[in-house]
Design a protein around this motif. Structure first.
Motif, PDB file in Angstrom:
ATOM      1  N   ALA A  39       9.444   1.129  12.908  1.00  0.00           N
ATOM      2  CA  ALA A  39      10.176   0.144  12.116  1.00  0.00           C
ATOM      3  C   ALA A  39      10.549  -0.610  13.458  1.00  0.00           C
ATOM      4  O   ALA A  39      11.201  -0.381  14.492  1.00  0.00           O
ATOM      5  N   THR A  86      13.298  -7.701  13.183  1.00  0.00           N
ATOM      6  CA  THR A  86      12.642  -9.071  12.800  1.00  0.00           C
ATOM      7  C   THR A  86      13.815 -10.052  13.373  1.00  0.00           C
ATOM      8  O   THR A  86      13.779 -11.242  12.954  1.00  0.00           O
ATOM      9  N   ALA A 115      14.804   0.732   3.180  1.00  0.00           N
ATOM     10  CA  ALA A 115      13.674  -0.188   2.762  1.00  0.00           C
ATOM     11  C   ALA A 115      13.004   0.177   1.272  1.00  0.00           C
ATOM     12  O   ALA A 115      13.460   1.411   0.814  1.00  0.00           O
ATOM     13  N   THR A 145       0.955  -1.092   4.709  1.00  0.00           N
ATOM     14  CA  THR A 145       1.480  -2.250   4.644  1.00  0.00           C
ATOM     15  C   THR A 145       2.933  -2.506   4.945  1.00  0.00           C
ATOM     16  O   THR A 145       3.859  -1.642   4.537  1.00  0.00           O
ATOM     17  N   SER A 146       3.544  -3.322   5.884  1.00  0.00           N
ATOM     18  CA  SER A 146       4.683  -3.454   6.340  1.00  0.00           C
ATOM     19  C   SER A 146       5.553  -3.898   5.280  1.00  0.00           C
ATOM     20  O   SER A 146       5.211  -4.994   4.537  1.00  0.00           O
ATOM     21  N   VAL A 147       6.717  -3.395   5.086  1.00  0.00           N
ATOM     22  CA  VAL A 147       7.851  -3.933   3.971  1.00  0.00           C
ATOM     23  C   VAL A 147       9.088  -4.219   4.804  1.00  0.00           C
ATOM     24  O   VAL A 147       9.273  -3.631   5.902  1.00  0.00           O
ATOM     25  N   ALA A 148       9.763  -5.179   4.228  1.00  0.00           N
ATOM     26  CA  ALA A 148      10.991  -5.493   4.728  1.00  0.00           C
ATOM     27  C   ALA A 148      12.324  -4.525   4.357  1.00  0.00           C
ATOM     28  O   ALA A 148      12.247  -3.622   3.415  1.00  0.00           O
ATOM     29  N   THR A 192      16.283  -2.985   6.425  1.00  0.00           N
ATOM     30  CA  THR A 192      17.463  -3.226   7.369  1.00  0.00           C
ATOM     31  C   THR A 192      17.768  -1.886   7.816  1.00  0.00           C
ATOM     32  O   THR A 192      17.431  -0.936   7.601  1.00  0.00           O
ATOM     33  N   THR A 226      11.026  -4.737   9.620  1.00  0.00           N
ATOM     34  CA  THR A 226       9.852  -4.290   8.881  1.00  0.00           C
ATOM     35  C   THR A 226       9.580  -2.812   9.333  1.00  0.00           C
ATOM     36  O   THR A 226       9.783  -2.404  10.241  1.00  0.00           O
ATOM     37  N   ALA A 271       6.306   0.451   8.364  1.00  0.00           N
ATOM     38  CA  ALA A 271       5.343   0.681   7.855  1.00  0.00           C
ATOM     39  C   ALA A 271       4.901   2.099   8.190  1.00  0.00           C
ATOM     40  O   ALA A 271       5.447   2.804   9.569  1.00  0.00           O
TER      41      ALA A 271
END
Length: 326
Positions: free
Chosen positions: A104, A107, A175, A183-186, A188, A204, A206
């Motif tokens: 993780a 960003t 998340a 695949t990276s996902v957004a 917090t 992000t 993954a």
């Protein structure tokens, strides 16, 4: 069932300055892997200069190549001393079943206390468990951030919640996973209490596919200014263990062969991946890099040769480039 249908992402361009993040992870990994009694914790006694790992010494002594930020220096001078296991959670049915290397990454634009969480996570019947290491982002000492047990849940629609100790407080990561875990996902994360408190921070996350395979690419010598005319061809044959070690890193074995301006071949020793970061080598070589979640591309990699030889007459040298799985 395992939800994964890998796609080929567009390779990312990452600045050279990101090398310091990898070195910081390397140092934290090496320090955290040591078993230090409480009465010898670095809280009470700083380490001697001789305890600095060789890879860090090399880069610190070569300021003309790259300037290391306070994050790396704090990793050099500090050592975590254990962690607290979080309380358990209740299982709920979920189709998400996974076991592997996770990362993780913040960003946020501004400097943050904790920039990454890396390590192994496993899910079964909606329960998530594993070992994660919080990586300091520059405003929180590595002393406060040892790897620790993580636990949480993932429900039938992919809502992921993980909690773990961090800096004397509690970190919470949330998340919503997609169908392709590589695949990276957004999401917090935040840290409540302790010495490294953080508000909700964008990230992000993954699962990183194993780096097992053959990779190749062209590297250029890293200097200021960079000289693209001094090149080497690099081939790395890697095998990642399916089983993590005690602090959530996955051992990697293999060989690296180079031809061109620096011709050499060496076997990886003491190498591992942690949140998609490959760290290792075999003295006098060092080999570090950052892979995308599908492990199809190393977005950037550094290879250093510190001892001159007939094949590498101009060593010590550092080369940088990208690797692609063949």
């Amino acid at each position: 069932m395992r939800l994964s249908s890998r796609t080929q992402p567009t390779p990312l361009t990452i600045p050279v300055s990101h090398m310091s993040d990898l070195l910081s992870i390397y140092l934290m990994r090496k320090l955290a892997s040591r078993s230090i009694p409480a009465d010898r914790c670095f809280l009470a006694k700083p380490p001697a200069i001789g305890m600095i790992p060789p890879i860090a010494s090399e880069f610190i002594m070569r300021p003309q190549i790259v300037a290391l930020p306070a994050l790396l220096l704090s990793a050099l001078l500090t050592l975590g001393c254990g962690g607290v296991k979080p309380t358990g959670t209740t299982a709920t049915p979920s189709p998400y079943t996974f076991s592997g290397d996770w990362g993780a990454n913040s960003t946020a634009i501004a400097l943050v206390a904790v920039a990454q969480f890396v390590g192994d996570l496993t899910s079964s019947n909606g329960l998530v468990s594993g070992t994660l290491a919080p990586i300091g982002g520059g405003t929180c000492s590595a002393l406060l951030l040892p790897p620790a047990s993580a636990s949480g849940t993932v429900d039938s629609v992919g809502h992921l919640t993980i909690t773990m100790p961090a800096g004397g407080g509690t970190a919470t990561l949330t998340a919503t996973l997609g169908s392709n875990l590589n695949t990276s996902v957004a999401g917090t994360y935040q840290i409540a209490g302790g010495s490294c408190p953080m508000p909700a921070t964008p990230m992000t996350i993954a699962e990183y596919a194993p780096v097992t395979g053959t990779y190749s690419g062209m590297f250029s010598v890293l200097s200021i200014p960079s000289n693209p005319n001094i090149n080497i061809s690099v081939t790395a044959v890697l095998t990642q263990s399916p089983t993590p070690d005690a602090i959530g890193a996955f051992p990697v074995t293999g060989t690296v062969t180079t031809t061109g301006a620096c011709a050499t071949s060496f076997t990886l020793s003491g190498s591992y991946v942690w949140g998609g970061q490959l760290l290792g080598g075999s003295s006098p070589q060092q080999f570090i890099g950052s892979f995308d979640p599908t492990a199809s591309t190393s977005t950037f990699t550094f290879l250093s040769e510190s001892v001159a030889s007939p094949g590498c007459p101009n060593a010590p040298q550092i080369f940088a480039g990208s690797l692609t799985r063949q």
